[in-house]
Design an enzyme around this catalytic site. Structure first.
Site, short mmCIF file in Angstrom:
data_model
loop_
_atom_site.label_atom_id
_atom_site.label_comp_id
_atom_site.label_asym_id
_atom_site.label_seq_id
_atom_site.Cartn_x
_atom_site.Cartn_y
_atom_site.Cartn_z
N GLY A 18 0.85 -1.20 0.00
CA GLY A 18 0.00 0.00 0.00
C GLY A 18 0.88 1.23 0.00
CG MET B 206 -1.31 7.46 6.14
SD MET B 206 -0.44 8.58 7.25
CE MET B 206 -0.31 7.59 8.74
CB SER C 18 -1.57 8.53 15.73
OG SER C 18 -1.99 9.89 15.69
CE LYS D 18 -4.61 6.69 15.08
NZ LYS D 18 -5.26 6.79 13.84
CG HIS E 173 -4.97 8.86 19.07
ND1 HIS E 173 -5.34 9.36 17.82
CD2 HIS E 173 -3.88 9.57 19.44
CE1 HIS E 173 -4.51 10.33 17.47
NE2 HIS E 173 -3.61 10.48 18.44
CG ASN E 174 -8.30 8.36 15.31
OD1 ASN E 174 -7.15 8.42 15.76
ND2 ASN E 174 -8.55 8.13 14.05
CD GLU F 67 -7.44 12.91 15.19
OE1 GLU F 67 -6.45 12.19 15.39
OE2 GLU F 67 -8.05 12.92 14.09
NE ARG G 131 -35.11 0.92 34.55
CZ ARG G 131 -34.65 -0.11 35.25
NH1 ARG G 131 -34.37 0.03 36.53
NH2 ARG G 131 -34.45 -1.27 34.67
C1 6PG Z 1 -4.04 10.17 13.16
C2 6PG Z 1 -5.41 10.53 12.65
C3 6PG Z 1 -5.76 9.79 11.42
C4 6PG Z 1 -7.19 10.00 10.94
C5 6PG Z 1 -7.50 11.39 10.53
C6 6PG Z 1 -8.82 11.55 9.82
O1 6PG Z 1 -3.99 9.78 14.32
O2 6PG Z 1 -3.06 10.29 12.44
O3 6PG Z 1 -6.35 10.20 13.63
O4 6PG Z 1 -5.60 8.42 11.68
O5 6PG Z 1 -7.38 9.20 9.86
O6 6PG Z 1 -7.48 12.23 11.63
O7 6PG Z 1 -9.89 11.06 10.54
P1 6PG Z 1 -11.37 11.58 10.20
O8 6PG Z 1 -11.46 11.57 8.70
O9 6PG Z 1 -12.31 10.60 10.81
O10 6PG Z 1 -11.45 12.94 10.76
#
Ligand code: 6PG
Length: 472
Positions: free
Chosen positions: A10, A14, A130, A184, A187-188, A191, A447
């Site tokens: 790939g 990335m 990430s 991860k 993490h997102n 984010e 309830r």
């Molecule tokens: C990272 C990011 C990455 C993610 C983008 C887009 O840690 O490098 O989290 O993995 O793909 O931030 O995510 P969205 O398209 O859901 O905003």
């Protein structure tokens, strides 16, 4: 001749950058991409690193180019394509080879794939990466899930290519199976919450304080030297400074207010709900992106309802001082929630997720890297079993220091009709979390009234029913 020590499948943004990073660290890497022209283009652009890159046109050549036992990194679109690639690759692989999925996989897919590899002589690693393009090229944060034995075999190359925080590699083995991809995902989710809360604060400055983008940029720049010091605050200041060449206007002012999302934020919210652990800041951030995407409906609603009149406001400086603290308070809630979700998942899936290590490997390389994560790492190192970050001494003090600001900002936003879903959810979370006597007694009574679900009494053991006039 098999001279490569590792392979990458790939060559999108990335994958290509990860392959260059691997080569840069002295490893010979074989690469393969489904579209051969992309592989050729990549090989031609590798410059000084091309001597350590073997570009392969077929999967057979790719496998033959790597010395066994082979570590192979997959960096392709998550979902079906990963299963298809595994299916094509698996018959070519030999005992002890390790397949590493480095995409943003749903951890439930990773658990399923991990199981199909068990007992096969091959190993499967689900690896969260990430840091975007820059991270992939010069050092991402790497979250590994798989067997410890498989991790040990790839640890040298993964730590070599990872980001370093004061010399410490931001790569770690976090547990078996889907542990790396779960972490991860969270993490997102965090984010998303971080980005949403920053956007809410930007909205107050833009729509309430009527500041222009460069002036807002200066505020974020100033904050980046304080407790909010982080990559996301830095890039916010950067993007707010940039002007569009065609119109001369700040570029943010001409970007459509519809946010995309690929799924990881949503998965975080769903998994939190499934485990019964509130992650309100993450949920609000995901919902806010979905609302942002309903642009036509929002335009219709604004023409029907208008925008609330702005009330008399405090001085800009007073508001800005509160905004900084409110953002920090919101961050405490979002991270406390994210870590609590990981603690629950760790129990549910038997992973023993190392919380302090997770915070440590997020201090550099990843999108949410910040000074704040260093403080989280210390708090978990002192008390690894604490049920919620808010209860640690350092974060309790931070909450005390920021609470009044968050309250004023959320109230001000409510009075002025400024959207603040994530920050207000953070306040709602704190206020609910810190109240020993809540209001769920009434829910229990309801309830029991309509469904005889039973309730516990404060003054007696066991399950009870109410005297609901014969209906309970
Ligand atoms: C990272 C990011 C990455 C993610 C983008 C887009 O840690 O490098 O989290 O993995 O793909 O931030 O995510 P969205 O398209 O859901 O905003």
């Amino acid at each position: 001749m098999a001279e490569a020590e590792i392979g990458v499948i790939g060559l999108g943004v990335m994958g290509a950058n990860l392959a260059l990073n691997i080569a840069d660290n002295g490893y010979h890497v074989a690469v393969y991409n489904r579209t051969v022209s992309r592989t050729e283009e990549f090989a031609a652009s590798a410059g000084a690193l091309s001597g350590r890159i073997t570009a392969c046109a077929t999967l057979e050549d790719f496998v033959a180019a790597i010395r066994p036992p082979r570590p192979v990194i997959l960096m392709i679109k998550a979902g079906g394509p990963v299963d298809q690639q595994i299916e094509a690759l698996r018959p070519l692989m030999q005992a002890n080879d390790i397949l590493i999925d480095a995409g943003n996989a749903n951890f439930r897919d990773t658990m399923r794939r991990f199981e199909t590899f068990e007992g096969s002589g091959l190993s499967f690693i689900g690896m969260g990466v990430s840091g975007g393009e820059e991270g992939a090229r010069h050092g991402p944060s790497i979250m590994v899930g798989g067997t410890e034995a498989a991790w040990k075999r790839v640890e040298p190359v993964l730590t070599a290519i990872s980001a370093k925080y004061k010399g410490e590699p931001c790569a770690a083995w976090l547990g078996e199976s889907g542990a790396g991809h779960f972490v991860k995902t969270i993490h997102n989710g965090i984010e998303y919450a971080d980005m949403q809360m920053i956007a809410e604060v930007y909205g107050v400055m833009r729509d309430h304080l009527m500041m222009d983008a460069p002036t807002i940029a200066a505020v974020f720049s100033a904050w980046s030297t304080g407790p909010l010091d982080s990559y996301l605050i830095d890039i916010t200041a950067e993007v707010l400074k940039v002007h569009d060449a065609a119109t001369g206007r700040p570029i943010v002012d001409i970007i459509v207010d519809e946010a995309g999302q690929k799924g990881t934020g949503r998965w975080s919210a769903i998994e939190s709900q499934m485990m019964g652990v509130p992650a309100t800041a993450i949920e609000a951030a995901v919902a806010a992106r979905s609302l942002s995407a309903m642009r036509a409906e929002r335009q219709r609603a604004e023409s029907r309802f208008g925008v609330p009149m702005q009330q008399d406001r405090r001085s800009g400086q007073e508001v800005i001082t509160d905004l900084e603290k409110a953002l920090l308070a919101g961050k405490v809630a979002a991270y406390a929630q994210g870590f609590a979700v990981m603690a629950a998942a760790s129990k549910e899936f038997g992973w023993s997720l190392p919380m302090a290590t997770i915070a440590r490997i997020w201090r550099a390389g990843c999108i949410i890297r910040s000074r704040f994560l260093g403080e989280i790492a210390e708090a978990f190192a002192e008390d690894p079993a604490v049920p919620n970050l808010a209860l640690t001494p350092a974060f309790s003090a931070m909450i005390e220091d920021t609470d009044a600001s968050l309250r004023r900002i959320v109230a001000e936003a409510a009075l002025n009709g400024l959207p603040m879903p994530a920050l207000s959810s953070a306040l709602g979370y704190f206020d609910t979390y810190r109240r020993a006597r809540g209001t769920a007694n009434l829910i229990q009574a309801q309830r029991d009234f309509f469904g005889a679900h039973g309730f516990a009494r404060l003054d007696a053991e066991g399950e009870h029913h109410g005297p609901w006039g014969g209906q309970g």
